[in-house]
Design an enzyme around this catalytic site. Structure first.
Site, short mmCIF file in Angstrom:
data_model
loop_
_atom_site.label_atom_id
_atom_site.label_comp_id
_atom_site.label_asym_id
_atom_site.label_seq_id
_atom_site.Cartn_x
_atom_site.Cartn_y
_atom_site.Cartn_z
N ASP A 165 18.41 3.76 -22.74
CA ASP A 165 18.58 3.90 -21.29
C ASP A 165 19.97 4.47 -20.97
O ASP A 165 20.28 4.74 -19.81
CB ASP A 165 18.30 2.58 -20.55
CG ASP A 165 19.24 1.47 -20.97
OD1 ASP A 165 20.05 1.66 -21.89
OD2 ASP A 165 19.16 0.37 -20.35
N SER A 166 20.78 4.70 -22.02
CA SER A 166 22.02 5.47 -21.86
C SER A 166 21.69 6.87 -21.36
O SER A 166 22.58 7.62 -20.97
CB SER A 166 22.80 5.53 -23.18
OG SER A 166 21.97 5.93 -24.24
N GLU A 184 25.98 -5.46 -29.66
CA GLU A 184 26.94 -4.50 -29.09
C GLU A 184 28.19 -5.20 -28.56
O GLU A 184 28.10 -6.26 -27.91
CB GLU A 184 26.25 -3.74 -27.93
CG GLU A 184 27.18 -2.78 -27.20
CD GLU A 184 26.45 -1.81 -26.28
OE1 GLU A 184 25.19 -1.84 -26.21
OE2 GLU A 184 27.15 -1.00 -25.64
N GLU A 237 17.02 -6.07 -23.66
CA GLU A 237 18.29 -6.80 -23.72
C GLU A 237 18.10 -8.27 -23.36
O GLU A 237 17.33 -8.59 -22.45
CB GLU A 237 19.29 -6.16 -22.75
CG GLU A 237 19.59 -4.70 -23.08
CD GLU A 237 20.60 -4.06 -22.13
OE1 GLU A 237 21.17 -4.76 -21.27
OE2 GLU A 237 20.82 -2.84 -22.27
N LYS A 291 12.83 -1.67 -27.13
CA LYS A 291 14.03 -2.51 -27.20
C LYS A 291 14.29 -3.11 -25.83
O LYS A 291 14.13 -2.42 -24.82
CB LYS A 291 15.24 -1.68 -27.65
CG LYS A 291 16.58 -2.44 -27.60
CD LYS A 291 17.69 -1.70 -28.28
CE LYS A 291 18.39 -0.65 -27.46
NZ LYS A 291 18.96 -1.12 -26.18
N ASP A 301 13.68 2.42 -25.08
CA ASP A 301 14.42 1.37 -24.37
C ASP A 301 13.68 0.96 -23.10
O ASP A 301 13.25 1.82 -22.31
CB ASP A 301 15.79 1.92 -23.97
CG ASP A 301 16.93 0.99 -24.32
OD1 ASP A 301 16.65 -0.16 -24.71
OD2 ASP A 301 18.09 1.42 -24.21
O1 KIV Z 1 20.86 2.90 -24.44
C1 KIV Z 1 21.50 2.98 -25.50
O2 KIV Z 1 21.96 4.05 -25.91
C2 KIV Z 1 21.68 1.76 -26.26
C3 KIV Z 1 22.62 1.82 -27.42
C4 KIV Z 1 24.01 1.80 -26.93
C5 KIV Z 1 22.36 0.75 -28.40
O3 KIV Z 1 21.13 0.75 -25.95
#
Ligand code: KIV
Length: 265
Positions: A46-47, A183, A116, A114, A85
């Site tokens: 989600d970056s 992280e 959180e 993934k 994500d």
């Molecule tokens: O969204 C992302 O890029 C991440 C990484 C920083 C692990 O969750």
């Protein structure tokens, strides 16, 4: 060869495995480069909100946008395990909606998802696993918690906070996640969590004593315009190289050097 979630789950350095390499990617070209590099996993993170869409945080991205980019990454990396994500608010309000969101990411091309959080996410992790979708955890400086944390701050600095993170890691491990990202924690805590769980810990700013490392594509190759964190190593300044190429094209157009006869019909 594409690694399955169970194959990744078995890759603990303490059991003799090589450290896992995970790199983010968000479109066909970046995914193609990541696959060509031989990375074990590709994360459509989600970056995306930060490095592709230009937002300050990761809160401004939807399931639909994630699916759009996962589908493109899948085209570029057909033989790499893709982690999709789960964006903010896709798994915070309703468990059934969360399972449907996870399924949408899989249908777009992800091999796993993934999300959180630790014990607070036990119910939703279990529900997604019960839908037969492998889940990767994410603990520590979880970017979706930026408002709660009051900024992007290293987590687990004192004994109490560190102990809570170890308990979170053990909890999601016992629920059945196939790996977890840790992280922005002190290196000593990264090592402690890695020893405390049976699945691989993929670190980002969690020190060297983990089971793998992940970095954001744009940070790694120098395409970003944001100040990078201490844990980033920039291997290339692609942004500078690209600007120089674009400037050269502009100069060639303005001076009549482009196109030549061989570039014309
Ligand atoms: O969204 C992302 O890029 C991440 C990484 C920083 C692990 O969750």
């Amino acid at each position: 060869m594409k690694l399955s979630a169970p194959q990744i789950a078995a890759k603990k350095v303490s059991r003799g495995a090589d450290p896992l390499v995970m790199i983010t990617a968000y479109d066909e070209p970046s995914a193609r480069f990541v696959e060509a590099s031989g990375a074990d996993l590709l994360l459509v993170g989600d970056s995306l909100a930060n490095v592709v869409l230009g937002h300050e945080d990761t809160l401004h991205v939807s399931v639909r946008q994630m699916c759009h980019h996962i589908a493109a990454a899948r085209v570029g990396a057909p033989s790499t395990h893709i982690v999709g994500d789960m964006p903010w608010m896709s798994y915070h309000a309703d468990v059934n909606d969360a399972v449907r969101a996870a399924a949408a990411l899989v249908r777009a091309g992800a091999d796993s998802v993934k999300l959180e959080g630790g014990r607070v996410r036990a119910e939703v992790i279990t529900a997604i696993l019960n839908a037969e979708i492998p889940v990767m955890g994410h603990l520590g400086l979880t970017p979706q918690s930026v408002m709660k944390f009051g900024g992007f701050k290293v987590q687990g600095r004192d004994d109490v906070a560190a102990g809570e993170l170890v308990l979170d890691a053990q909890a999601i491990d016992s629920l059945g996640v196939f790996s977890m990202v840790v992280e922005g924690v002190p290196a000593e805590l990264g090592s402690e969590i890695t020893k405390a769980v049976g699945v691989p810990v993929i670190g980002i700013g969690a020190g060297p004593a983990v089971d793998g490392q992940v970095l954001v594509f744009h940070d790694l190759v120098g395409l970003g315009n944001r100040k990078t964190a201490k844990f980033v190593r920039q291997y290339l300044n692609a942004g500078e190289l690209m600007t120089a190429a674009l400037r050269e094209f502009g100069n060639d157009v303005r001076t009549g050097k482009f196109p030549t006869d061989t570039e014309s019909y």
